[in-house]
Design a protein around this motif. Structure first.
Motif, short mmCIF file in Angstrom:
data_model
loop_
_atom_site.label_atom_id
_atom_site.label_comp_id
_atom_site.label_asym_id
_atom_site.label_seq_id
_atom_site.Cartn_x
_atom_site.Cartn_y
_atom_site.Cartn_z
N TRP A 61 0.83 -1.29 0.14
CA TRP A 61 0.12 0.09 0.10
C TRP A 61 0.99 1.22 -0.04
N LEU B 96 -2.99 -1.85 8.90
CA LEU B 96 -2.04 -1.29 8.22
C LEU B 96 -0.71 -1.38 8.86
N SER C 181 3.72 0.63 2.85
CA SER C 181 3.17 -0.15 3.85
C SER C 181 2.40 -1.28 3.27
N LEU D 209 -0.90 -3.58 3.95
CA LEU D 209 -2.46 -3.75 4.38
C LEU D 209 -2.78 -4.98 4.60
#
Length: 102
Positions: A7, A49, A94, A96
């Protein structure tokens, strides 16, 4: 089933994802909060997340699961998740983890 998403927080969009691994919630959602503090947060009704320093811990927990697994298919899947986490770390993105299919 959980979908793992690389992400981009800045653009608020997915870069790539790993999906369609049936029943991965059986081994990803861990109940042992001491051994798996991040994976124990996973639920079937919310997304998680993981960013920055959490990614190193998440990678470590996924690696632990991989080392414990005797199933080569699960190990290969966990290896692909580890690779995506490594990409997130190197590209400042990131991870998720979501139970919701897009």
């Amino acid at each position: 089933m959980f979908t793992i998403v690389l992400w981009d927080v800045e653009k608020y969009q997915q870069v790539k994802l790993i999906e369609n691994y049936a029943d991965n919630e059986v081994f990803l959602a861990q109940s042992d909060q001491d051994k798996y503090p991040l994976l124990s947060q996973l639920t079937y009704c919310d997304e998680e997340l993981f960013s920055n320093d959490e990614l190193i811990g998440l990678s470590s927990e996924i690696n632990e699961l991989k080392m414990e697994s005797v199933d080569t298919e699960i190990s290969a899947y966990l290896e692909s998740v580890e690779n995506m986490i490594a990409e997130a770390i190197s590209t400042h993105k990131s991870i998720l983890i979501t139970p919701f299919v897009d």
